[in-house]
Design a protein around this motif. Structure first.
Motif, PDB file in Angstrom:
ATOM      1  N   ARG A  19      27.516  55.048  44.565  1.00 28.31           N
ATOM      2  CA  ARG A  19      26.195  54.423  44.679  1.00 28.31           C
ATOM      3  C   ARG A  19      26.269  52.900  44.708  1.00 28.31           C
ATOM      4  NH1 ARG A  19      24.972  58.194  40.643  1.00 28.31           N
ATOM      5  NH2 ARG A  19      24.971  56.561  39.072  1.00 28.31           N
ATOM      6  N   MET A  20      27.389  52.370  44.288  1.00 27.85           N
ATOM      7  CA  MET A  20      27.513  50.926  44.145  1.00 27.85           C
ATOM      8  C   MET A  20      27.568  50.212  45.488  1.00 27.85           C
ATOM      9  SD  MET A  20      30.457  48.856  42.074  1.00 27.85           S
ATOM     10  CE  MET A  20      30.073  49.771  40.605  1.00 27.85           C
ATOM     11  N   SER A  90      18.948  49.426  31.186  1.00 24.72           N
ATOM     12  CA  SER A  90      19.911  49.269  32.276  1.00 24.72           C
ATOM     13  C   SER A  90      20.647  47.952  32.084  1.00 24.72           C
ATOM     14  CB  SER A  90      19.192  49.274  33.628  1.00 24.72           C
ATOM     15  OG  SER A  90      18.454  48.058  33.794  1.00 24.72           O
ATOM     16  N   LEU A  91      21.720  47.772  32.837  1.00 25.02           N
ATOM     17  CA  LEU A  91      22.472  46.529  32.744  1.00 25.02           C
ATOM     18  C   LEU A  91      21.604  45.349  33.154  1.00 25.02           C
ATOM     19  CD1 LEU A  91      25.323  45.680  31.894  1.00 25.02           C
ATOM     20  CD2 LEU A  91      26.012  45.819  34.282  1.00 25.02           C
ATOM     21  N   ASP A  92      20.806  45.529  34.198  1.00 25.43           N
ATOM     22  CA  ASP A  92      19.912  44.453  34.637  1.00 25.43           C
ATOM     23  C   ASP A  92      18.908  44.084  33.542  1.00 25.43           C
ATOM     24  OD1 ASP A  92      20.342  43.836  37.677  1.00 25.43           O
ATOM     25  OD2 ASP A  92      20.456  46.008  37.534  1.00 25.43           O
ATOM     26  N   LEU A 132      23.925  48.180  39.004  1.00 28.95           N
ATOM     27  CA  LEU A 132      23.570  46.768  38.880  1.00 28.95           C
ATOM     28  C   LEU A 132      22.960  46.259  40.188  1.00 28.95           C
ATOM     29  CD1 LEU A 132      23.780  44.186  37.060  1.00 28.95           C
ATOM     30  CD2 LEU A 132      25.954  43.739  38.202  1.00 28.95           C
ATOM     31  N   GLU A 133      21.780  45.696  40.094  1.00 27.27           N
ATOM     32  CA  GLU A 133      21.101  45.178  41.279  1.00 27.27           C
ATOM     33  C   GLU A 133      21.258  43.671  41.419  1.00 27.27           C
ATOM     34  OE1 GLU A 133      17.061  46.428  41.208  1.00 27.27           O
ATOM     35  OE2 GLU A 133      17.548  48.578  41.314  1.00 27.27           O
TER      36      GLU A 133
END
Length: 291
Positions: A19-20, A90-92, A132-133
């Protein structure tokens, strides 16, 4: 923590990696073996110097049990990596913005459980990064002191290993021990050396010579002196203000040395193959340790 079969973990990691976005990211681990050599200071100031050059920089505070990147900059942190691993954020969501737009992944402080992640938590870390966006050009990994499995994992997975040393016997000994394990057990052959808190360029060269005399004799590795950062009273003044010295005193000697390091780091080549991608770093991070 629920039990997860190894095959399920691998499948979870693989699906996350697929997905990355395949963005090319320069991954640099900053390590040193011994504590107190100024490793976190070098990491944060290098991050800001790169950001001033237009790079999108993410700092991973990989001292998972005794995090201090946010403390050094006086940043308020409401959530950290433990919330990501527990599925609460989430990381974001947890990224904290520092000076010049750098982003920091805050870890925890005083949480021993975070110092050694289980396979399931490793899978959660992979999944978090895969989703991560926030776009990044450079990932700087500020490792913990010592030679724990976590320090070794982050170092061996990075494209460049920056070893911070100062002119103390224990610093040289610990840096040597770290490089010995990374080269012998994990195939890391090249190390970039930062001589920190030296009184002159000559002292920096002499410190590098001490280190190379030992490694040349006992290890099959290549060392490169990439920076000599002088002992500078403004570094301590900035620390008391909870600011990076490159921000508080941009023209002081230490700041100029780190800016010169950033110019070099920006030119370090990215591998053309998969190892230039963020997911390769993460795949390497969770590979089993060599016997």
């Amino acid at each position: 923590m629920p039990y997860m079969h190894k095959k399920s973990i691998a499948e979870d990691q693989a699906s996350g990696l697929r997905r990355m976005n395949r963005q090319k990211v320069k991954v640099i681990s900053v390590t040193g073996g011994k504590g107190g050599v100024g490793k976190t200071n070098i990491t944060l100031n290098l991050a800001m110097a790169l950001a001033q050059m237009g790079k999108k920089v993410l700092v991973l505070d990989a001292d998972l049990g005794l995090a201090n990147c946010d403390v050094m900059l006086g940043l308020r942190v409401e959530r950290n990596l433990s919330h990501v691993l527990s599925g609460k954020a989430s990381l974001d969501d947890i990224l904290v913005e520092g000076p010049f737009g750098i982003k920091i992944v805050p870890a925890t402080s005083g949480n021993q459980d975070m110092t050694e992640l289980s396979p399931v938590e490793h899978a959660s870390l992979i999944r978090a990064f895969s989703e991560l966006e926030t776009p990044i050009d450079v990932l700087l990994v500020d490792t913990a002191a010592g030679i724990s499995d976590m320090v070794l994992s982050f170092s061996r997975a990075s494209q460049d290993v920056l070893v911070v040393v100062c002119d103390e016997p224990s610093s040289i000994t610990d840096a040597y021990a770290l490089m010995k394990i990374l080269s012998r057990d994990h195939g890391v052959e090249k190390f970039k050396i930062v001589a920190n808190m030296v009184r002159s360029s000559k002292e920096g060269l002499e410190l590098f010579a001490k280190l190379t005399r030992v490694t040349d004799r006992f290890l099959d590795v290549t060392l490169e002196l990439v920076a000599t950062v002088p002992q500078d009273e403004n570094v301590r003044r900035a620390a008391r203000k909870q600011k990076a010295f490159i921000d508080a005193y941009p023209t002081t000697a230490a700041s100029m040395a780190v800016k010169a390091l950033a110019l070099k780091a920006a030119k370090w080549p990215l591998p053309e193959n998969a190892s230039g991608h963020l997911e390769f770093f993460l795949e390497q991070l969770v590979q089993p340790q060599s016997e």
